[in-house]
Design a protein around this motif. Structure first.
Motif, PDB file in Angstrom:
ATOM      1  N   SER A 134       0.908  -1.163   0.006  1.00 24.78           N
ATOM      2  CA  SER A 134      -0.083   0.052   0.072  1.00 24.78           C
ATOM      3  C   SER A 134       0.810   1.270   0.068  1.00 24.78           C
ATOM      4  O   SER A 134       0.419   2.270  -0.451  1.00 24.78           O
ATOM      5  CB  SER A 134      -1.043   0.020   1.210  1.00 24.78           C
ATOM      6  OG  SER A 134      -0.098   0.032   2.538  1.00 24.78           O
ATOM      7  N   SER A 135       1.787   1.162   0.601  1.00 22.13           N
ATOM      8  CA  SER A 135       2.974   2.318   0.245  1.00 22.13           C
ATOM      9  C   SER A 135       3.354   2.772  -1.198  1.00 22.13           C
ATOM     10  O   SER A 135       4.046   3.649  -1.167  1.00 22.13           O
ATOM     11  CB  SER A 135       4.185   2.344   1.371  1.00 22.13           C
ATOM     12  OG  SER A 135       4.984   1.179   0.922  1.00 22.13           O
ATOM     13  N   LEU A 136       3.294   1.664  -2.043  1.00 24.79           N
ATOM     14  CA  LEU A 136       3.433   2.029  -3.128  1.00 24.79           C
ATOM     15  C   LEU A 136       2.671   2.390  -4.384  1.00 24.79           C
ATOM     16  O   LEU A 136       2.703   2.299  -5.521  1.00 24.79           O
ATOM     17  CB  LEU A 136       4.407   0.802  -3.740  1.00 24.79           C
ATOM     18  CG  LEU A 136       5.393   0.149  -3.081  1.00 24.79           C
ATOM     19  CD1 LEU A 136       6.061  -1.344  -3.408  1.00 24.79           C
ATOM     20  CD2 LEU A 136       6.685   1.360  -3.018  1.00 24.79           C
ATOM     21  N   LYS A 137       1.311   2.621  -3.505  1.00 26.38           N
ATOM     22  CA  LYS A 137       0.188   3.272  -4.399  1.00 26.38           C
ATOM     23  C   LYS A 137       0.405   4.283  -5.352  1.00 26.38           C
ATOM     24  O   LYS A 137       1.169   5.135  -5.175  1.00 26.38           O
ATOM     25  CB  LYS A 137      -1.005   3.440  -3.469  1.00 26.38           C
ATOM     26  CG  LYS A 137      -2.271   3.700  -4.078  1.00 26.38           C
ATOM     27  CD  LYS A 137      -3.597   3.689  -3.186  1.00 26.38           C
ATOM     28  CE  LYS A 137      -4.787   3.756  -3.856  1.00 26.38           C
ATOM     29  NZ  LYS A 137      -5.964   3.343  -3.234  1.00 26.38           N
ATOM     30  N   GLY A 138      -0.099   4.240  -6.634  1.00 27.20           N
ATOM     31  CA  GLY A 138       0.365   5.148  -7.540  1.00 27.20           C
ATOM     32  C   GLY A 138       1.556   5.041  -8.406  1.00 27.20           C
ATOM     33  O   GLY A 138       1.671   5.505  -9.356  1.00 27.20           O
ATOM     34  N   LYS A 139       2.382   4.150  -7.917  1.00 32.23           N
ATOM     35  CA  LYS A 139       3.507   3.711  -8.514  1.00 32.23           C
ATOM     36  C   LYS A 139       3.611   2.343  -9.212  1.00 32.23           C
ATOM     37  O   LYS A 139       2.818   1.500  -9.168  1.00 32.23           O
ATOM     38  CB  LYS A 139       4.853   3.767  -7.600  1.00 32.23           C
ATOM     39  CG  LYS A 139       5.134   4.810  -6.877  1.00 32.23           C
ATOM     40  CD  LYS A 139       6.427   4.515  -5.878  1.00 32.23           C
ATOM     41  CE  LYS A 139       6.463   6.078  -5.020  1.00 32.23           C
ATOM     42  NZ  LYS A 139       7.454   5.722  -4.228  1.00 32.23           N
ATOM     43  N   THR A 140       4.537   2.121 -10.237  1.00 31.27           N
ATOM     44  CA  THR A 140       4.277   1.075 -11.226  1.00 31.27           C
ATOM     45  C   THR A 140       4.992  -0.051 -10.246  1.00 31.27           C
ATOM     46  O   THR A 140       6.299  -0.088  -9.901  1.00 31.27           O
ATOM     47  CB  THR A 140       5.174   1.054 -12.570  1.00 31.27           C
ATOM     48  OG1 THR A 140       4.372   2.092 -13.101  1.00 31.27           O
ATOM     49  CG2 THR A 140       5.000  -0.433 -13.325  1.00 31.27           C
ATOM     50  N   VAL A 141       4.183  -1.146  -9.982  1.00 28.84           N
ATOM     51  CA  VAL A 141       5.026  -2.289  -9.261  1.00 28.84           C
ATOM     52  C   VAL A 141       4.970  -3.702  -9.960  1.00 28.84           C
ATOM     53  O   VAL A 141       3.976  -4.103 -10.648  1.00 28.84           O
ATOM     54  CB  VAL A 141       4.194  -2.526  -7.993  1.00 28.84           C
ATOM     55  CG1 VAL A 141       4.575  -3.685  -7.051  1.00 28.84           C
ATOM     56  CG2 VAL A 141       4.235  -1.145  -7.186  1.00 28.84           C
ATOM     57  N   LEU A 142       5.946  -4.422 -10.126  1.00 20.58           N
ATOM     58  CA  LEU A 142       6.320  -5.645 -10.573  1.00 20.58           C
ATOM     59  C   LEU A 142       6.389  -6.593  -9.577  1.00 20.58           C
ATOM     60  O   LEU A 142       7.347  -6.700  -8.821  1.00 20.58           O
ATOM     61  CB  LEU A 142       7.341  -5.836 -11.875  1.00 20.58           C
ATOM     62  CG  LEU A 142       7.569  -7.228 -12.120  1.00 20.58           C
ATOM     63  CD1 LEU A 142       6.479  -7.486 -13.031  1.00 20.58           C
ATOM     64  CD2 LEU A 142       9.084  -7.158 -12.838  1.00 20.58           C
ATOM     65  N   ILE A 143       5.368  -7.626  -9.475  1.00 25.85           N
ATOM     66  CA  ILE A 143       5.582  -8.743  -8.492  1.00 25.85           C
ATOM     67  C   ILE A 143       5.861 -10.155  -9.289  1.00 25.85           C
ATOM     68  O   ILE A 143       5.265 -10.495 -10.129  1.00 25.85           O
ATOM     69  CB  ILE A 143       4.321  -8.977  -7.821  1.00 25.85           C
ATOM     70  CG1 ILE A 143       3.869  -7.742  -7.074  1.00 25.85           C
ATOM     71  CG2 ILE A 143       4.457  -9.931  -6.715  1.00 25.85           C
ATOM     72  CD1 ILE A 143       2.513  -7.546  -6.500  1.00 25.85           C
ATOM     73  N   ASN A 144       7.131 -10.400  -8.997  1.00 26.13           N
ATOM     74  CA  ASN A 144       7.647 -11.679  -9.835  1.00 26.13           C
ATOM     75  C   ASN A 144       7.825 -12.738  -8.876  1.00 26.13           C
ATOM     76  O   ASN A 144       8.590 -12.796  -7.883  1.00 26.13           O
ATOM     77  CB  ASN A 144       9.280 -11.141 -10.269  1.00 26.13           C
ATOM     78  CG  ASN A 144       9.720 -12.243 -11.122  1.00 26.13           C
ATOM     79  OD1 ASN A 144       8.992 -13.118 -11.411  1.00 26.13           O
ATOM     80  ND2 ASN A 144      11.166 -12.126 -11.538  1.00 26.13           N
ATOM     81  N   PHE A 145       6.992 -13.746  -9.364  1.00 22.58           N
ATOM     82  CA  PHE A 145       7.135 -14.956  -8.469  1.00 22.58           C
ATOM     83  C   PHE A 145       7.985 -16.172  -9.151  1.00 22.58           C
ATOM     84  O   PHE A 145       7.749 -16.184 -10.142  1.00 22.58           O
ATOM     85  CB  PHE A 145       5.787 -15.527  -8.022  1.00 22.58           C
ATOM     86  CG  PHE A 145       4.829 -14.758  -7.166  1.00 22.58           C
ATOM     87  CD1 PHE A 145       4.909 -14.688  -5.769  1.00 22.58           C
ATOM     88  CD2 PHE A 145       4.035 -14.026  -7.815  1.00 22.58           C
ATOM     89  CE1 PHE A 145       4.122 -13.826  -5.036  1.00 22.58           C
ATOM     90  CE2 PHE A 145       3.240 -12.850  -7.128  1.00 22.58           C
ATOM     91  CZ  PHE A 145       3.316 -12.884  -5.767  1.00 22.58           C
ATOM     92  N   TYR A 146       8.964 -16.519  -8.336  1.00 20.99           N
ATOM     93  CA  TYR A 146       9.691 -17.629  -9.060  1.00 20.99           C
ATOM     94  C   TYR A 146       9.881 -18.753  -8.217  1.00 20.99           C
ATOM     95  O   TYR A 146       9.860 -18.756  -6.946  1.00 20.99           O
ATOM     96  CB  TYR A 146      10.959 -17.025  -9.902  1.00 20.99           C
ATOM     97  CG  TYR A 146      11.728 -16.362  -8.582  1.00 20.99           C
ATOM     98  CD1 TYR A 146      12.883 -17.210  -8.070  1.00 20.99           C
ATOM     99  CD2 TYR A 146      11.701 -15.168  -8.125  1.00 20.99           C
ATOM    100  CE1 TYR A 146      13.627 -16.452  -7.086  1.00 20.99           C
ATOM    101  CE2 TYR A 146      12.315 -14.474  -7.151  1.00 20.99           C
ATOM    102  CZ  TYR A 146      13.495 -15.167  -6.648  1.00 20.99           C
ATOM    103  OH  TYR A 146      14.267 -14.722  -5.577  1.00 20.99           O
ATOM    104  N   ASN A 147      10.276 -19.886  -8.618  1.00 27.34           N
ATOM    105  CA  ASN A 147      10.650 -21.113  -8.234  1.00 27.34           C
ATOM    106  C   ASN A 147      12.214 -20.770  -7.327  1.00 27.34           C
ATOM    107  O   ASN A 147      13.220 -20.522  -8.036  1.00 27.34           O
ATOM    108  CB  ASN A 147      10.763 -22.328  -8.836  1.00 27.34           C
ATOM    109  CG  ASN A 147      11.012 -23.648  -8.083  1.00 27.34           C
ATOM    110  OD1 ASN A 147      11.175 -23.577  -6.896  1.00 27.34           O
ATOM    111  ND2 ASN A 147      11.075 -24.511  -8.888  1.00 27.34           N
ATOM    112  N   PHE A 148      12.200 -20.712  -5.864  1.00 26.55           N
ATOM    113  CA  PHE A 148      13.330 -20.574  -5.272  1.00 26.55           C
ATOM    114  C   PHE A 148      14.634 -21.054  -5.560  1.00 26.55           C
ATOM    115  O   PHE A 148      15.717 -20.764  -5.694  1.00 26.55           O
ATOM    116  CB  PHE A 148      13.107 -20.537  -3.989  1.00 26.55           C
ATOM    117  CG  PHE A 148      14.257 -19.820  -2.829  1.00 26.55           C
ATOM    118  CD1 PHE A 148      15.176 -20.817  -2.134  1.00 26.55           C
ATOM    119  CD2 PHE A 148      14.271 -18.776  -2.807  1.00 26.55           C
ATOM    120  CE1 PHE A 148      16.247 -20.349  -1.590  1.00 26.55           C
ATOM    121  CE2 PHE A 148      15.190 -18.033  -2.005  1.00 26.55           C
ATOM    122  CZ  PHE A 148      16.313 -18.825  -1.435  1.00 26.55           C
TER     123      PHE A 148
END
Length: 69
Positions: free
Chosen positions: A50-64
């Motif tokens: 929520s602190s990044l609201k208004g910014k472009t955010v990429l959430i990358n999920f990968y196999n550790f």
């Protein structure tokens, strides 16, 4: 015997209809708003989505372990 088969079929159909239309509480779909969460920052401290609201955010999920399985 015939009545028992009808009752079992009716019960099975009811269960399929009820559970087939239910969505898990935490499931999100394409276009849904992401739930707010907090993770450790690479710079130390915590970062809340929520602190990044208004910014472009990429959430990358990968196999550790980077394995193919």
């Amino acid at each position: 015997m015939k009545l028992r088969k009808i009752l079992i079929a009716s019960l099975a159909a009811t269960v399929l209809i009820l559970f087939g239309s239910m969505r898990p509480a935490l499931a999100i779909g394409i276009g849904d708003q992401a739930p707010d969460f907090e993770l450790d920052s690479t710079k130390g401290g915590k970062v809340k989505l929520s602190s990044l609201k208004g910014k472009t955010v990429l959430i990358n999920f990968y196999n550790f372990d980077f394995s193919a399985t």
